[in-house]
Design an enzyme around this catalytic site. Structure first.
Site, short mmCIF file in Angstrom:
data_model
loop_
_atom_site.label_atom_id
_atom_site.label_comp_id
_atom_site.label_asym_id
_atom_site.label_seq_id
_atom_site.Cartn_x
_atom_site.Cartn_y
_atom_site.Cartn_z
N SER A 14 68.16 -59.01 -31.34
CA SER A 14 66.99 -57.98 -31.68
C SER A 14 66.49 -58.34 -33.13
CB SER A 14 67.40 -56.78 -31.27
OG SER A 14 66.46 -55.84 -31.92
N TYR B 98 72.76 -49.54 -33.77
CA TYR B 98 72.04 -50.42 -32.80
C TYR B 98 71.77 -51.75 -33.62
CZ TYR B 98 68.80 -52.47 -29.57
OH TYR B 98 68.02 -53.59 -28.78
#
Length: 258
Positions: A139, A149
């Site tokens: 990501s 995350y």
């Protein structure tokens, strides 16, 4: 005919990979937790694209299930030519709340340990055949600091490049996909408010996947979709760190759980 195994292949980016690869005549092995959804998606893809789709129900937060998928990747009876390590979920949990520890642990299992186990299985097997392609979905969050995350995806990015370098010269390529904000149900399922983001930051999942597959064919270590996200990644990687830290705080504060 080539065969691709896709984890998290029934929704979001994984489903878009499945549709695009099926449209190119690639047989599929789809891995997901929801057996009913898996059966429905597999049947649809077989009917529309006339390819073979093998549904493979598995919960990748379970080590035994993860190992079962690894054994499927290593099978010589029906070889896997491409692995798309895509399974994951939005992580919108504080780093300070002890009640969130289990969620963080699950994220590490699904988005780190799974990449390590399945990527290793694919790398060994493909190296022995002298060919193969591995895609690890990381990501753009890997470049900023939005809780666990970002940490998980930074690990995925580093791991992917490390695996690529270890397999260099073997005929096996490894590409890390670094998407930005993609139009899927991902954020809604995570309870992350994203409606206040401007349209310019969004990209369509079909554009993301086609760009990625082009980069894979070129043997690139990383795939970043569209010029705007390439520019954003360049700024995040090489721009002033104070700005990246400031931006991370602003983004974290704006993404309130519903």
């Amino acid at each position: 005919m080539a065969t691709a195994l896709i984890t998290g292949g029934t929704s979001g980016i994984g489903l878009e990979f499945a549709r695009e690869l099926a449209s190119r005549g690639t047989d599929l092995v789809l891995v997901a937790r929801d057996a009913q959804r898996l059966s429905e998606v597999s049947g649809e893809l077989e009917s529309v694209h006339r390819v073979k789709v093998e549904p493979f129900p598995a919960d990748l937060s379970d080590r035994a299930e993860m190992e079962r998928v690894a054994k499927r990747i290593e099978s010589d009876d029906s070889p896997i030519d491409m692995l798309v390590n895509n399974a994951g979920f939005g992580l919108h949990s504080t780093l300070l709340d002890p009640d969130d520890i289990d969620t963080h642990a699950k994220a590490l299992d699904v988005m780190c340990l799974t990449l390590l186990v399945l990527g290793g299985a694919a790398g060994r097997t493909m190296r022995a055949r002298g060919r193969g392609q591995i895609i690890n979905v990381a990501s753009s969050s890997a470049t900023i600091f939005t809780g666990n995350y970002s940490a998980v995806k930074a690990w995925a990015r580093t791991y992917s490049t490390s695996l690529a370098l270890e397999l260099r010269g073997t005929g096996v390529t490894v590409t890390a996909l670094l998407p930005g904000w993609v139009r899927t149900e991902f954020h809604e399922r995570a309870g992350i408010t994203a409606t206040n983001l401007p349209d310019i930051v969004w990209i369509d999942s079909d554009v993301l996947v086609r760009d990625c597959l082009d980069d894979v064919d070129k043997g690139k270590l990383e795939s970043v979709p569209t010029l705007k996200w390439k520019a954003a990644m360049l700024l995040a990687d090489h721009g002033p760190k104070w700005f990246v830290r400031w931006f991370s705080v602003q983004l974290t504060n704006s993404r309130k759980k519903r």
